[in-house]
Design a protein around this motif. Structure first.
Motif, PDB file in Angstrom:
ATOM      1  N   SER A   5       0.826  -1.195   0.000  1.00  0.00           N
ATOM      2  CA  SER A   5       0.000   0.000   0.000  1.00  0.00           C
ATOM      3  C   SER A   5       0.870   1.257   0.000  1.00  0.00           C
ATOM      4  CB  SER A   5      -0.977   0.004   1.170  1.00  0.00           C
ATOM      5  OG  SER A   5      -0.278   0.155   2.368  1.00  0.00           O
ATOM      6  N   ASN A   8       1.962   1.790  -3.493  1.00  0.00           N
ATOM      7  CA  ASN A   8       0.892   2.376  -4.308  1.00  0.00           C
ATOM      8  C   ASN A   8       0.720   3.862  -4.001  1.00  0.00           C
ATOM      9  OD1 ASN A   8       0.291   0.143  -5.763  1.00  0.00           O
ATOM     10  ND2 ASN A   8      -1.415  -0.524  -4.447  1.00  0.00           N
ATOM     11  N   GLU A   9       0.911   4.240  -2.738  1.00  0.00           N
ATOM     12  CA  GLU A   9       0.739   5.627  -2.340  1.00  0.00           C
ATOM     13  C   GLU A   9       1.825   6.506  -2.955  1.00  0.00           C
ATOM     14  OE1 GLU A   9      -1.347   7.004   0.342  1.00  0.00           O
ATOM     15  OE2 GLU A   9      -2.590   5.225   0.335  1.00  0.00           O
ATOM     16  N   GLY A  14      -1.077   5.975  -7.532  1.00  0.00           N
ATOM     17  CA  GLY A  14      -1.593   6.120  -6.172  1.00  0.00           C
ATOM     18  C   GLY A  14      -1.849   7.580  -5.835  1.00  0.00           C
ATOM     19  N   LYS A  15      -0.948   8.443  -6.280  1.00  0.00           N
ATOM     20  CA  LYS A  15      -1.112   9.869  -6.028  1.00  0.00           C
ATOM     21  C   LYS A  15      -2.353  10.393  -6.757  1.00  0.00           C
ATOM     22  CE  LYS A  15       1.355  14.235  -6.380  1.00  0.00           C
ATOM     23  NZ  LYS A  15       2.581  14.899  -6.829  1.00  0.00           N
ATOM     24  N   ARG A  17      -4.940   8.670  -7.620  1.00  0.00           N
ATOM     25  CA  ARG A  17      -6.115   8.108  -6.968  1.00  0.00           C
ATOM     26  C   ARG A  17      -6.460   8.902  -5.707  1.00  0.00           C
ATOM     27  NH1 ARG A  17      -4.717   2.738  -5.420  1.00  0.00           N
ATOM     28  NH2 ARG A  17      -4.082   2.607  -7.586  1.00  0.00           N
ATOM     29  N   ARG A  18      -5.426   9.258  -4.919  1.00  0.00           N
ATOM     30  CA  ARG A  18      -5.649  10.053  -3.706  1.00  0.00           C
ATOM     31  C   ARG A  18      -6.209  11.434  -4.059  1.00  0.00           C
ATOM     32  NH1 ARG A  18      -0.266   9.043  -2.127  1.00  0.00           N
ATOM     33  NH2 ARG A  18       0.010  11.285  -2.342  1.00  0.00           N
ATOM     34  N   LEU A  19      -5.674  12.063  -5.109  1.00  0.00           N
ATOM     35  CA  LEU A  19      -6.169  13.373  -5.521  1.00  0.00           C
ATOM     36  C   LEU A  19      -7.629  13.294  -5.969  1.00  0.00           C
ATOM     37  CD1 LEU A  19      -3.125  14.839  -7.490  1.00  0.00           C
ATOM     38  CD2 LEU A  19      -4.061  15.645  -5.320  1.00  0.00           C
ATOM     39  N   GLN A  21      -9.842  11.041  -5.048  1.00  0.00           N
ATOM     40  CA  GLN A  21     -10.659  10.789  -3.870  1.00  0.00           C
ATOM     41  C   GLN A  21     -10.838  12.075  -3.057  1.00  0.00           C
ATOM     42  OE1 GLN A  21      -9.039   7.848  -1.244  1.00  0.00           O
ATOM     43  NE2 GLN A  21     -10.822   7.841   0.108  1.00  0.00           N
ATOM     44  N   ALA A  22      -9.776  12.841  -2.894  1.00  0.00           N
ATOM     45  CA  ALA A  22      -9.861  14.094  -2.146  1.00  0.00           C
ATOM     46  C   ALA A  22     -10.798  15.076  -2.853  1.00  0.00           C
ATOM     47  CB  ALA A  22      -8.467  14.711  -1.994  1.00  0.00           C
ATOM     48  N   GLU A  25     -14.367  13.974  -2.221  1.00  0.00           N
ATOM     49  CA  GLU A  25     -14.765  14.292  -0.850  1.00  0.00           C
ATOM     50  C   GLU A  25     -15.036  15.786  -0.695  1.00  0.00           C
ATOM     51  OE1 GLU A  25     -11.665  12.804   1.660  1.00  0.00           O
ATOM     52  OE2 GLU A  25     -12.189  10.703   1.298  1.00  0.00           O
TER      53      GLU A  25
END
Length: 104
Positions: A5, A8-9, A14-15, A17-19, A21-22, A25
């Motif tokens: 994980s 992936n981050e 991964g970056k 995907r995080r962006l 998701q943020a 949200e």
């Protein structure tokens, strides 16, 4: 499994995907805030216009009542007014005007 994980981050996927998701949200929070502000505005608007809405309804009722009374008065007196007016028109009384001079 944690190493995976973390890997992936750190990776570009991964970056991203995080962006994403943020962003989702944040959009959800913005939508909730907007809906709450809209609800508050509607409540304040109803409080402010509540009495105004009632008086507008009362004015409309009074106006309709006055229109009805005027219409009834018109229907009641139109025959009398027409007869009086026609009486003046048909009642011809020939008279010589006071300023008329007979030259002779």
């Amino acid at each position: 499994m944690k190493v995976y994980s973390l890997k992936n981050e750190v990776s570009p996927q991964g970056k991203n995907r995080r962006l994403k998701q943020a962003k989702e949200e944040a959009q959800a929070e913005i939508e909730q805030y907007r809906l709450q502000r809209e609800k508050d505005f509607k409540a304040k608007e109803n409080d402010a216009l509540g009495s105004h809405g009632n008086s507008a309804t009362e004015v409309d009722k009074e106006t309709q009542e006055k229109i009805r009374k005027i219409g009834a008065s018109y229907e009641e007196s139109k025959e009398l007014v027409l007869n009086t007016l026609l009486g003046f028109i048909y009642d011809i009384k020939p008279e010589i005007h006071v300023n008329f001079r007979i030259n002779g």
